[in-house]
Motif scaffolding. Structure first.
Motif, PDB file in Angstrom:
ATOM      1  N   UNK A 257     -15.948 -20.366  57.795  1.00  0.00           N
ATOM      2  CA  UNK A 257     -16.076 -20.521  56.344  1.00  0.00           C
ATOM      3  C   UNK A 257     -14.957 -19.812  55.593  1.00  0.00           C
ATOM      4  N   UNK A 258     -14.769 -18.523  55.904  1.00  0.00           N
ATOM      5  CA  UNK A 258     -13.920 -17.673  55.068  1.00  0.00           C
ATOM      6  C   UNK A 258     -12.437 -17.695  55.439  1.00  0.00           C
ATOM      7  N   UNK A 259     -12.133 -17.954  56.700  1.00  0.00           N
ATOM      8  CA  UNK A 259     -10.728 -17.966  57.111  1.00  0.00           C
ATOM      9  C   UNK A 259     -10.184 -19.383  57.228  1.00  0.00           C
ATOM     10  N   UNK A 260     -11.025 -20.303  57.664  1.00  0.00           N
ATOM     11  CA  UNK A 260     -10.530 -21.664  57.925  1.00  0.00           C
ATOM     12  C   UNK A 260     -11.006 -22.684  56.884  1.00  0.00           C
ATOM     13  N   UNK A 261     -11.870 -22.232  55.961  1.00  0.00           N
ATOM     14  CA  UNK A 261     -12.327 -23.128  54.895  1.00  0.00           C
ATOM     15  C   UNK A 261     -13.139 -24.319  55.396  1.00  0.00           C
ATOM     16  N   UNK A 262     -13.837 -24.148  56.530  1.00  0.00           N
ATOM     17  CA  UNK A 262     -14.622 -25.250  57.083  1.00  0.00           C
ATOM     18  C   UNK A 262     -16.055 -25.196  56.560  1.00  0.00           C
ATOM     19  N   UNK A 263     -16.676 -26.344  56.534  1.00  0.00           N
ATOM     20  CA  UNK A 263     -18.087 -26.393  56.171  1.00  0.00           C
ATOM     21  C   UNK A 263     -18.909 -26.040  57.417  1.00  0.00           C
ATOM     22  N   UNK A 322     -10.539 -15.729  65.709  1.00  0.00           N
ATOM     23  CA  UNK A 322     -11.401 -14.580  66.009  1.00  0.00           C
ATOM     24  C   UNK A 322     -10.717 -13.615  66.990  1.00  0.00           C
ATOM     25  N   UNK A 323     -10.065 -14.140  68.018  1.00  0.00           N
ATOM     26  CA  UNK A 323      -9.396 -13.214  68.950  1.00  0.00           C
ATOM     27  C   UNK A 323      -8.214 -12.530  68.251  1.00  0.00           C
ATOM     28  N   UNK A 324      -7.572 -13.214  67.313  1.00  0.00           N
ATOM     29  CA  UNK A 324      -6.500 -12.592  66.513  1.00  0.00           C
ATOM     30  C   UNK A 324      -7.026 -11.426  65.686  1.00  0.00           C
ATOM     31  N   UNK A 325      -8.214 -11.603  65.112  1.00  0.00           N
ATOM     32  CA  UNK A 325      -8.870 -10.532  64.342  1.00  0.00           C
ATOM     33  C   UNK A 325      -9.204  -9.370  65.282  1.00  0.00           C
ATOM     34  N   UNK A 329      -4.141  -8.762  65.136  1.00  0.00           N
ATOM     35  CA  UNK A 329      -3.011  -9.582  64.668  1.00  0.00           C
ATOM     36  C   UNK A 329      -3.316 -10.225  63.318  1.00  0.00           C
ATOM     37  N   UNK A 330      -4.610 -10.379  63.027  1.00  0.00           N
ATOM     38  CA  UNK A 330      -5.051 -10.985  61.768  1.00  0.00           C
ATOM     39  C   UNK A 330      -5.969  -9.962  61.103  1.00  0.00           C
ATOM     40  N   UNK A 331      -5.820  -9.819  59.789  1.00  0.00           N
ATOM     41  CA  UNK A 331      -6.618  -8.795  59.109  1.00  0.00           C
ATOM     42  C   UNK A 331      -8.126  -9.072  59.262  1.00  0.00           C
ATOM     43  N   UNK A 332      -8.857  -8.031  59.640  1.00  0.00           N
ATOM     44  CA  UNK A 332     -10.292  -8.168  59.900  1.00  0.00           C
ATOM     45  C   UNK A 332     -11.091  -7.938  58.625  1.00  0.00           C
ATOM     46  N   UNK A 333     -12.256  -8.582  58.510  1.00  0.00           N
ATOM     47  CA  UNK A 333     -13.172  -8.228  57.420  1.00  0.00           C
ATOM     48  C   UNK A 333     -13.573  -6.755  57.563  1.00  0.00           C
TER      49      UNK A 333
END
Ligand SMILES: *Cc1c(COP(=O)(O)O)cnc(C)c1O
Length: 341
Positions: A257-263, A322-325, A329-333
């Motif tokens: 939802x929040x990173x990929x904008x998917x329903x 998710x593995x990037x988070x 490598x990707x900013x985590x919540x």
């Protein structure tokens, strides 16, 4: 800190004794201070409640090294609260959630030389658990308990890429409608052993369990939740009160939802709609997502368009984000990554 001399990239998923584990005992209505110890063995009554009536619950999470060299673990607070939920259902005392997180940190820190280096794909698997330890012969909850956390290094889940697996629709049930399917109890695994051995004998990697009441709805496998992707790119995950609430699945839903904008839809999923999905994956701590290429329902094959060679494109995006988070490598919540050192 010097690392142990271990061939990290050739580790499997097996138990290896490490130097320290955490132990706390519950007696006379209270938990003791708890401490790290070196003895990996447990001595208890032959009539311990865990041995006679399976009063035992557990958790599973990982510590690993991020790209910038920190040792971290992923959302241990959710394991703490899930263990508390499991404890309540089996009439066990709750181990305080802040102490749980502290115990995990202590075990990782004390066994830092066993935390695999970044890039090896290996991780330090942590197993918190609790069991009724005093003698009980008339059926009732124990009055004494032990909470422990041990650590064991485990290899990369996918060696040489994530190949899609084949699963079968199981004739065995995993959890009764008002039973214990929603808690992480050893008993749910004891009764799945026959089903998994027979699935392997017939050439399948896993069992897909259905809801036992109607046998029309998809629940989960023995140790992972399902995620499906529709042909128009929507993420769908089964809703049922007898499914174990996977932390990986909940995290992937957030990422979708929040990173990929998917329903995302969390709803009942019927067996007869599987043929309409484009992708299917299994989520859990061990693999994050294992792609499923084929489901076999009593001889009838349901082949997902993503095929048997690689993960579907959306499953792959979810996996990489998710593995990037997790790897930094990707900013985590806020609060997802707990740094240990
Ligand atoms: C542990 C477990 C999962 C996966 O949960 P995670 O928190 O993602 O590791 C899924 N199903 C069952 C039955 C489990 O025991």
């Amino acid at each position: 800190m010097e690392k142990k001399n271990i061939d990290w990239s050739n580790l499997g998923f097996g138990y290896m004794e490490t130097d320290y584990r955490y132990v706390s005992n519950f007696k006379n209505g209270a938990w003791d201070e708890g401490a790290l110890i070196t003895d990996a063995n447990i001595t208890m009554s032959e009539c311990a409640c865990v041995l006679q009536y399976a009063q035992t619950i557990f958790e599973g999470l990982k510590a690993y090294t991020t790209e910038d060299g920190h040792i971290v673990c992923f959302r241990p607070d959710l394991n703490a609260s899930r263990l508390a939920d499991s404890a309540k259902r089996l009439e066990m005392p709750v181990f305080p959630e802040d102490k749980f997180v502290d115990a995990v940190k202590q075990v990782v820190k004390a066994n830092a030389s066993y935390v695999p280096p970044f890039g090896s794909g290996a991780t330090l698997y942590l197993r918190p658990y609790m069991f009724g330890s005093n003698a009980v012969i008339g059926v009732k909850p124990a009055t004494e308990y032990q909470f422990r956390v041990f650590a064991t290094p485990v290899g990369p889940y996918f060696k040489g890429g994530a190949k899609p697996i084949t699963i079968r629709v199981s004739d065995f049930d995993r959890a009764a409608p008002n039973g214990t399917g929603h808690i992480k109890a050893g008993l749910n695994y004891a009764m799945s052993l026959h089903a998994i051995v027979s699935a392997h004998e017939e050439g399948y990697d896993e069992n897909m369990y259905l809801d036992p009441q109607t046998r029309t709805k998809v629940e989960e496998t023995g140790g992972a939740n399902f995620l499906f992707v529709t042909k128009d790119g929507k993420v769908v995950t089964p809703k049922s009160n007898s499914i174990l609430p996977s932390i990986t699945r909940r995290s992937l839903v957030y990422v979708a939802k929040e990173y990929l904008g998917l329903e995302v839809e969390e709803r009942e999923v019927y067996l007869d709609e599987l043929k309409d999905f484009a992708e299917c994956g299994l989520c859990g701590t061990a693999a994050v997502i294992s792609p499923v290429g084929k489901v076999v329902d009593h001889g009838k094959e349901i082949c997902f368009p993503s095929g048997m060679e690689e993960m579907g494109p959306i499953t792959k995006k979810l996996y990489e984000t998710l593995t990037g988070i997790q790897m930094g490598k990707i900013e985590a919540p806020e609060g997802w990554i707990v740094t240990i050192e």
